[in-house]
Write a protein that holds these residues in place. Structure first.
Motif, short mmCIF file in Angstrom:
data_model
loop_
_atom_site.label_atom_id
_atom_site.label_comp_id
_atom_site.label_asym_id
_atom_site.label_seq_id
_atom_site.Cartn_x
_atom_site.Cartn_y
_atom_site.Cartn_z
N SER A 247 60.65 37.06 18.61
CA SER A 247 61.41 38.27 18.32
C SER A 247 61.82 38.19 16.85
O SER A 247 61.89 37.10 16.27
N LEU A 248 62.09 39.32 16.24
CA LEU A 248 62.40 39.33 14.81
C LEU A 248 63.64 38.51 14.47
O LEU A 248 63.73 37.95 13.38
N ASP A 249 64.58 38.39 15.40
CA ASP A 249 65.77 37.56 15.14
C ASP A 249 65.55 36.10 15.53
O ASP A 249 66.49 35.30 15.46
N GLU A 250 64.31 35.76 15.95
CA GLU A 250 63.93 34.39 16.32
C GLU A 250 64.66 33.88 17.56
O GLU A 250 64.65 32.68 17.83
N SER A 251 65.27 34.75 18.33
CA SER A 251 66.03 34.30 19.50
C SER A 251 65.15 34.05 20.72
O SER A 251 65.54 33.29 21.60
N ARG A 252 63.96 34.69 20.78
CA ARG A 252 63.10 34.56 21.97
C ARG A 252 61.65 34.39 21.56
O ARG A 252 61.16 35.10 20.68
N GLU B 156 54.05 40.02 10.53
CA GLU B 156 55.28 40.62 11.04
C GLU B 156 55.07 42.10 11.29
O GLU B 156 54.49 42.80 10.46
N GLU C 279 58.21 44.88 15.77
CA GLU C 279 58.78 44.32 16.99
C GLU C 279 58.67 42.81 17.16
O GLU C 279 59.28 42.24 18.06
N TYR C 280 57.91 42.12 16.31
CA TYR C 280 57.78 40.67 16.45
C TYR C 280 57.26 40.04 15.17
O TYR C 280 56.80 40.73 14.26
N ARG C 281 57.31 38.71 15.15
CA ARG C 281 56.79 37.91 14.04
C ARG C 281 55.88 36.84 14.61
O ARG C 281 56.26 36.13 15.54
#
Length: 162
Positions: free
Chosen positions: A90-95, A20, A23-25
């Motif tokens: 994306s960190l919020d797992e949306s994309r 992580e 900006e991303y995971r």
């Protein structure tokens, strides 16, 4: 891409589950990611044609069903420890922002090779270059490989396949 049935990491090695950054995971790519993965792939088709070994035309003609099959294959190989596919979320797992793959190498100078991509809409931001640097650092710090090739990046595909 690799499809080995032999593990290429030590049996006692604990495979990193996540990388992580701010900006991303990166985490294991699974069948549950199919909708987000498919959207990232089809909107990045032109960019992806240069990522995989020639003469690959992937993802031409990719369907949601075929993507689901591909993700299941990647997930099973990860579980079997014969290759490792990570989704870049994306960190919020949306994309889904891209993917990273580690495969065993049959080249004597390398024990593994890595392929990666980010969605076409993120290229101008330099995200792919940041991902490449992060992955190289992660491989050096957390993985047991002596030498990892980055065909299509650090070495041409022609040289890699020769």
């Amino acid at each position: 891409m690799g499809s080995s049935t032999v593990a290429f990491i030590p049996s006692d090695f604990e495979v990193p589950a996540v990388l992580e950054t701010a900006e991303y995971r990166l985490r294991m790519l699974t069948v549950n990611d199919v909708v987000k993965d498919f959207e990232a792939v089809v909107t990045s088709a032109d960019h992806l044609k240069g990522i995989f070994p020639p003469p690959s035309h992937w993802p031409d003609g990719l369907t949601l069903e075929q993507d689901l099959i591909d993700l299941g294959w990647h997930q099973k190989e990860f579980q079997r420890r014969t290759s490792f596919a990570y989704t870049m979320m994306s960190l919020d797992e949306s994309r889904c922002l891209g993917c990273v793959y580690f495969y065993p190498s049959d080249r004597p100078d390398y024990d593994a090779y890595a392929l990666l991509w980010v969605r076409q809409s993120e290229l101008a931001s330099g995200l792919e270059e940041r991902l490449l640097a992060d992955v190289k650092r992660w491989l050096a710090e957390a993985w047991p490989f002596e030498s990892v090739g980055f065909p299509g990046r650090d070495i041409t595909w022609d040289a890699w396949l020769a």
